[in-house]
Motif scaffolding. Structure first.
Motif, short mmCIF file in Angstrom:
data_model
loop_
_atom_site.label_atom_id
_atom_site.label_comp_id
_atom_site.label_asym_id
_atom_site.label_seq_id
_atom_site.Cartn_x
_atom_site.Cartn_y
_atom_site.Cartn_z
N SER A 92 -0.15 2.49 6.19
CA SER A 92 0.28 2.00 4.88
C SER A 92 1.77 1.66 4.93
CB SER A 92 0.04 3.09 3.83
OG SER A 92 0.71 4.27 4.18
N ASP A 93 2.22 0.83 3.97
CA ASP A 93 3.64 0.47 3.94
C ASP A 93 4.50 1.67 3.55
OD1 ASP A 93 3.19 -2.20 4.64
OD2 ASP A 93 2.69 -2.72 2.58
N GLY A 94 3.91 2.56 2.77
CA GLY A 94 4.66 3.74 2.37
C GLY A 94 3.70 4.86 2.03
N VAL A 95 4.24 6.08 1.92
CA VAL A 95 3.42 7.19 1.44
C VAL A 95 4.11 7.84 0.25
CG1 VAL A 95 2.27 7.76 3.61
CG2 VAL A 95 4.47 8.81 3.07
N MET A 96 3.30 8.42 -0.61
CA MET A 96 3.83 9.18 -1.74
C MET A 96 3.31 10.61 -1.58
SD MET A 96 3.49 6.40 -4.80
CE MET A 96 1.73 6.15 -4.63
N ILE A 97 4.20 11.48 -1.13
CA ILE A 97 3.82 12.88 -0.93
C ILE A 97 3.77 13.54 -2.30
CG2 ILE A 97 4.44 15.05 0.16
CD1 ILE A 97 5.90 13.43 2.31
N ASP A 98 2.63 14.12 -2.61
CA ASP A 98 2.39 14.54 -4.00
C ASP A 98 2.61 16.03 -4.22
OD1 ASP A 98 1.71 14.48 -6.61
OD2 ASP A 98 -0.46 14.37 -6.28
N LEU A 99 3.57 16.33 -5.08
CA LEU A 99 3.78 17.72 -5.50
C LEU A 99 3.20 17.96 -6.89
CD1 LEU A 99 7.50 18.20 -4.37
CD2 LEU A 99 5.45 19.07 -3.25
N GLU A 100 2.67 16.88 -7.49
CA GLU A 100 2.19 17.01 -8.88
C GLU A 100 0.69 17.32 -8.93
OE1 GLU A 100 1.69 13.66 -11.30
OE2 GLU A 100 2.29 14.62 -13.16
N ASP A 101 -0.13 16.34 -9.22
CA ASP A 101 -1.54 16.62 -9.50
C ASP A 101 -2.33 17.19 -8.33
OD1 ASP A 101 -1.07 15.82 -12.03
OD2 ASP A 101 -1.98 13.84 -11.84
N ALA A 102 -1.91 16.91 -7.10
CA ALA A 102 -2.68 17.39 -5.94
C ALA A 102 -2.36 18.84 -5.59
CB ALA A 102 -2.40 16.49 -4.73
N VAL A 103 -1.40 19.44 -6.28
CA VAL A 103 -1.01 20.81 -5.94
C VAL A 103 -1.35 21.76 -7.10
CG1 VAL A 103 0.94 22.32 -5.37
CG2 VAL A 103 0.87 19.98 -4.48
N PRO A 104 -2.15 22.81 -6.83
CA PRO A 104 -2.47 23.76 -7.90
C PRO A 104 -1.20 24.48 -8.38
CG PRO A 104 -3.36 24.51 -5.78
CD PRO A 104 -2.78 23.15 -5.55
N LEU A 105 -1.22 24.91 -9.64
CA LEU A 105 -0.04 25.52 -10.24
C LEU A 105 0.48 26.69 -9.41
CD1 LEU A 105 -0.88 25.51 -14.06
CD2 LEU A 105 0.00 23.68 -12.61
N SER A 106 -0.46 27.46 -8.82
CA SER A 106 -0.05 28.65 -8.09
C SER A 106 0.63 28.32 -6.76
CB SER A 106 -1.28 29.52 -7.81
OG SER A 106 -2.20 28.78 -7.03
N SER B 289 0.84 -1.20 0.00
CA SER B 289 0.00 0.00 0.00
C SER B 289 0.87 1.24 0.00
CB SER B 289 -0.87 -0.01 1.26
OG SER B 289 -0.04 -0.20 2.40
N LEU B 290 0.78 2.03 -1.07
CA LEU B 290 1.50 3.30 -1.15
C LEU B 290 0.45 4.41 -1.24
CD1 LEU B 290 4.39 2.37 -3.63
CD2 LEU B 290 4.47 2.47 -1.15
N LEU B 291 0.33 5.15 -0.15
CA LEU B 291 -0.75 6.13 -0.03
C LEU B 291 -0.31 7.52 -0.50
CD1 LEU B 291 -3.56 6.97 1.23
CD2 LEU B 291 -2.31 7.39 3.36
N TYR B 292 -1.10 8.09 -1.40
CA TYR B 292 -0.84 9.48 -1.82
C TYR B 292 -1.25 10.45 -0.72
CZ TYR B 292 0.19 8.72 -6.76
OH TYR B 292 0.78 8.38 -7.95
N VAL B 293 -0.38 11.41 -0.43
CA VAL B 293 -0.71 12.47 0.52
C VAL B 293 -0.45 13.80 -0.19
CG1 VAL B 293 -0.08 13.51 2.72
CG2 VAL B 293 -0.05 11.03 2.48
N PRO B 294 -1.47 14.68 -0.25
CA PRO B 294 -1.27 15.96 -0.95
C PRO B 294 -0.17 16.78 -0.29
CG PRO B 294 -3.58 15.62 -0.36
CD PRO B 294 -2.81 14.55 0.32
N GLY B 295 0.75 17.30 -1.10
CA GLY B 295 1.92 17.97 -0.56
C GLY B 295 1.66 19.35 0.02
N ASN B 296 0.48 19.92 -0.25
CA ASN B 296 0.24 21.28 0.24
C ASN B 296 -0.75 21.33 1.40
OD1 ASN B 296 1.11 23.97 -0.08
ND2 ASN B 296 -0.84 24.52 -1.02
N MET B 297 -0.98 20.17 2.05
CA MET B 297 -1.95 20.13 3.15
C MET B 297 -1.30 19.67 4.46
SD MET B 297 -5.40 18.51 1.47
CE MET B 297 -6.29 18.60 3.02
N PRO B 298 -1.00 20.63 5.33
CA PRO B 298 -0.37 20.25 6.61
C PRO B 298 -1.18 19.21 7.38
CG PRO B 298 -0.35 22.63 6.33
CD PRO B 298 -1.17 22.09 5.21
N SER B 299 -2.52 19.33 7.34
CA SER B 299 -3.33 18.41 8.14
C SER B 299 -3.13 16.96 7.69
CB SER B 299 -4.81 18.78 8.03
OG SER B 299 -5.22 18.80 6.68
N MET B 300 -2.89 16.74 6.39
CA MET B 300 -2.64 15.39 5.90
C MET B 300 -1.19 14.97 6.14
SD MET B 300 -5.31 13.85 4.64
CE MET B 300 -4.82 12.67 3.37
#
Lengths: 88, 306
Positions: free
Chosen positions: B29-43, B9-20
């Protein structure tokens, strides 16, 4: 670093904070927080620490805190400074 | 970290959300994938990478594998993402749009440069490329062997179906050929195959069905979008006690066979030979990683002496 233009960073989600930065002749730090009574002095100390590190001595910095931890305060302020101090 | 790392289990965590981000230590989960791509708006690309760096610096007692999904290397953010997060020592980088082995090789070179700059052991940062387009699927067999840094290939069905201009269905027939090819590529290269997300976090039955399917195909784990999905995935991937018991019997039987000078023996009327032993050993390794058994798997005893 010098705050040369208005900028903001962060969000209004819980555990985050929103920071507004404006150019000013002196250093003004205003803090609003859901946990203001208990933690305002700690938030202020963290903000001052980051400002000192980046050699920012003036500017108006308004903070709306939603219970952010130290790392988030540091990160949001660093992002805000980067935006506010960018060269045109 | 052990040689056989569980990545069910590799869980996506949005990179711009401190609460997550702050919940990463307690996710199971066995691992997490901190997301700077699709979960983060361009700005917010600039702010998210700073937040992730500060979070990781602060997260000293790591209790799971930390992978950061950067923006693709052909965007203006990819390299800055690396520069920001690598000093905070994530375990690996998930590389979007790994359409060709050359793209992965480019990241490999960049990581080597950062490792030299940071005074780290070369090869410390691992890579998990996303296979998420028709071109990526076609090239994945070469991509799987592009660098020693690979921990696996991760299939991404959302972008893949978009590249094929088709709908993604819950049954997943449209993904069958691509999934199979990704598994082949991984098995041939000796790396792990990680399946795509299941987007409907409310449909646990559908998630169970899909996880069962991809386990059958040969995937070793799955990307996921919601922490509530972790338990279902772990349940499907846990070895069944009866399978473990049988595997132990197989190993026992083949050892007896060797003592008698043969490589094949009958167990409950079924033939046990090398491929059966190999599968049994895989089951036992998985069971060991799940903490179900604690035995010494002596390669020589299992495969015999020359």
């Amino acid at each position: 670093m010098k705050i040369t233009k208005s900028a903001q960073s962060g969000t209004m989600q819980s555990s985050d904070l929103m920071i507004f930065l404006e150019p000013a002749d002196e250093l003004i730090i205003e803090i609003e927080s859901t946990v203001k009574q208990q933690f305002e002095h700690l938030i202020r100390a963290k903000v001052e620490e980051v400002l000192t590190q980046h050699q920012v001595s003036c500017g108006e910095i308004r903070i709306n805190d939603r219970g952010a931890l130290d790392y988030a305060i540091v990160a949001r302020l660093e992002a805000g400074l980067k935006r506010a101090c960018e060269k045109e | 970290m052990s040689v056989f790392q569980l990545r069910r289990s590799l869980l996506y965590v949005p990179g711009n959300m401190p609460s997550m981000l702050q919940n990463i230590p307690i996710f199971e989960s066995d691992g997490v994938m901190i997301d700077l791509e699709d979960a983060v708006p361009l700005s917010e690309k600039d702010a998210a990478r700073i937040l992730v760096r500060r979070f990781l610096e602060n997260y000293q007692d790591r209790n799971k594998e930390i992978i950061v999904r950067i923006n693709a290397l052909d965007t203006k953010w990819g390299e800055d993402d690396l520069r920001a997060v690598l000093p905070a020592l994530p375990d690996g980088i998930r590389l979007p749009k790994a359409d060709t082995p050359e793209i992965v090789e480019t990241l490999d070179t960049m990581l080597t440069e950062f490792e030299e700059e940071l005074g780290l052991e070369i090869g410390r940062f691992k890579i998990l490329p996303s296979i998420e387009s028709a071109e990526g699927v076609i090239n994945c067999i070469r991509t799987a062997k592009s660098t020693k840094r690979l921990i696996g290939l991760a299939f991404g069905a959302e972008d893949y179906t978009a590249s094929l201009e088709i709908e993604r269905t819950k049954k997943g027939e449209e993904l069958f050929a691509a999934r199979t090819r990704v598994v082949w590529a991984c098995k041939a290269a000796g790396i792990q195959a990680i399946d795509t997300i299941f987007a409907d976090a409310g449909d646990m039955e559908g998630l169970h069905r899909e996880t069962q399917l991809i386990k059958t195909l040969g995937f070793s784990g799955k990307s996921l979008v919601n922490p509530r999905q972790i338990d279902v995935i772990h349940e499907v991937f846990a070895p069944k006690q009866e399978d473990v018991d049988y595997a132990l019997q197989v190993v026992d039987a083949i050892q007896k066979a060797r003592e008698m000078g043969t490589g094949v023996i009958s167990l409950h009327g079924k033939m046990v030979d090398a491929p059966v032993v190999k599968r049994a050993v895989n089951t036992l390794k998985t069971a060991q990683a799940h903490g179900m058994i604690d035995i010494e798997l002596d390669e020589e005893v299992i495969y015999g002496q020359e």
